[in-house]
Write an enzyme that holds these catalytic residues in place. Sequence first.
Site, mmCIF file in Angstrom:
data_model
loop_
_atom_site.group_PDB
_atom_site.id
_atom_site.type_symbol
_atom_site.label_atom_id
_atom_site.label_comp_id
_atom_site.label_asym_id
_atom_site.label_seq_id
_atom_site.Cartn_x
_atom_site.Cartn_y
_atom_site.Cartn_z
ATOM 1 N N SER A 188 0.816 -1.208 0.000
ATOM 2 C CA SER A 188 0.000 0.000 0.000
ATOM 3 C C SER A 188 0.851 1.260 0.000
ATOM 4 O O SER A 188 0.360 2.342 -0.295
ATOM 5 C CB SER A 188 -0.924 -0.002 1.236
ATOM 6 N N TRP A 214 1.939 -9.893 -7.553
ATOM 7 C CA TRP A 214 0.484 -9.988 -7.485
ATOM 8 C C TRP A 214 -0.184 -9.168 -8.587
ATOM 9 O O TRP A 214 -1.145 -8.440 -8.353
ATOM 10 C CB TRP A 214 -0.031 -9.553 -6.109
ATOM 11 N N GLU A 426 -6.349 -3.003 -4.842
ATOM 12 C CA GLU A 426 -6.621 -1.607 -5.221
ATOM 13 C C GLU A 426 -6.798 -0.722 -3.986
ATOM 14 O O GLU A 426 -7.656 0.148 -3.938
ATOM 15 C CB GLU A 426 -7.830 -1.521 -6.150
#
Length: 617
Positions: A188, A214, A426
């Site tokens: 993040s 990922w 996301e």
Amino acid sequence: MTSISRPYSRQSSSPKEVTHEGSAAKRTARPAPVESQSFVMNLFCGDGKVQHQFPYPQVLTPEDIQLVDMVTEPLTKKWVPEDALRFEANEKYDDTLWDLLREMGSFGIQVPPEYGGIGCNNTQYARLGELMGRYDLSLGVVLGAHQSIGFKGILLFGTDEQKAKFLPDLAAGKRVACFCLTEPSAGSDASGIKTKAELSSDGKHYVLNGSKIWISNGGIADVFTVFAKTPVRSETTGELKDKVTAFIVERGPGLTSGPPNKKMGIKASNTTEVFFDNVKVPVDNVLGQVGDGFKVAMNILNNGRFGMAGALTGAMRTCITAATDHANTRTQFGNKLSTYGDIQEKIAHMSVRHYVTESMAYMLSGVMDKGFTDYQLEAAISKVYASEAAWYVCDESIQILGGMGYMRETGLEKFLRDIRIFRIFEGTNDILRLFVSLTGLQYAGGHLKELQRAMQNPVANLGMIFGEGTKRFARSVGLSSGPSLQEYVHPQLRDEAALVSKGIQNFGASVEHLLMKYNKNIIHEQMLLRRLADAAIDIYAMVVVLSRATRALNANLNSAGIEKNIANLFCHEASKRIVDSLSGLRATQRLKNYSTMKSIAEEVLSNGGVVQNHPLD
């Protein structure tokens, strides 16, 4: 008081020099806070700007909706529930489905027709995502990773030449795109990116080195939106400093991908690691400006989050249908399951969460289609709420089906595993909650600092000081009920609107309390920030629900009755949660509880696991 800096605001390019009365020294006036039109942003100032939420956006005509349904008709006619399980078992989609998706135009839903796409707006895209989500969220991930984030940067920031070069093949499904941001040391935290791109000596290309993890579609993609550190020279100091830049990278020499990751869910989608070993990227493939990669990434993610909410509403519809079918047909102890209060409570709460999620998805896509651009907090909230509501709905659906729900053939256990990733990718929900709170606090802090500066010259700023002072005094003695929504909502929803007003008032007071008490150190108080975000989520959800229910009542829709009941139930329950969340920011015992939590966690972490003696010791 030390104000919190506000990096999301535009700064004045030429601040004027002013002399404050009573002082011979000249001070440089700081630019006034840029006024946002975002409801959530202004919520942090105790304001209720709902002009973009009322009336509920209606941007599609019946013909527009029919077009969307026609696009997906070939898939919905051929799809059977067993297809999703078969694709999952194979961990890939077959060529037959791929060809069907190409024929449907599914790879270029929002690409303009001049580049070979369908040219759908955001609301139509959300609708398509919803229809896909009813069948297989993994398929939604593949298509979303391709266009919602994969080549979205080309749509948003690409030059005419870049669009002409890449979009036609991407829209036709001849080439697949992906989005490469996450790294082993930078999840993040995008500032932790290690991948680097250095300009060649002849200035014709960048040399890209590093890896990403990922990456959805990473093993099947031909076009990669890649974010890498590049050395950028400061115009003022001449110093070289690494900044993130976005690149369009094509598969070729030096670009490889690892084997598909073994995942908990969305197994038919391809997720893998991507490696860059001296990959040459033409300078013409820089996306946006050199050094502006972080802005490019955030805009792509903000722009695409409404699509996730749309897809999850589709999944929730499938789960609710399965649960209600079972409850209406299954007999236990001589009665249908549907007659038992416990089952009815589950169905009611599942329906409320679906209604809120659906309302958020089409509110966000609708205001985007109307040209509203200041929606980053609303987008974050929609993603957080949708992903958590979908998990609840699917979990409760399985509970209603009992043992049958746990079985693979019903399909719900697959939905549950697929849904779980939406709280992570996301932007994890934990990070997005901090993003909502800190961004809002930055905005409010700037306004509070503006008031403090005004106090240095009270005669010239009497209007501002009087207005703010009156608002604070009324709030402190309980005379203020917060900004009114009465003129916007249907008369049958005025009591619920009053709850929103009260919530906004208390929220603004809580924000002011946190800023005054913690100043810039509030960034370290994550237990408080989480609860502040939870209150913001509930208040925004109440506004969205009241807007949609008002539309139903005004239009006398056949669902107006149940929409009114849903709004009533949600607003009253949310109001209680808001009080609980905000009281947790000040109450002495609650603050002590947070300290106790921290102490327990530190001891467990230090021990590397459970600390207490086993009961048999």
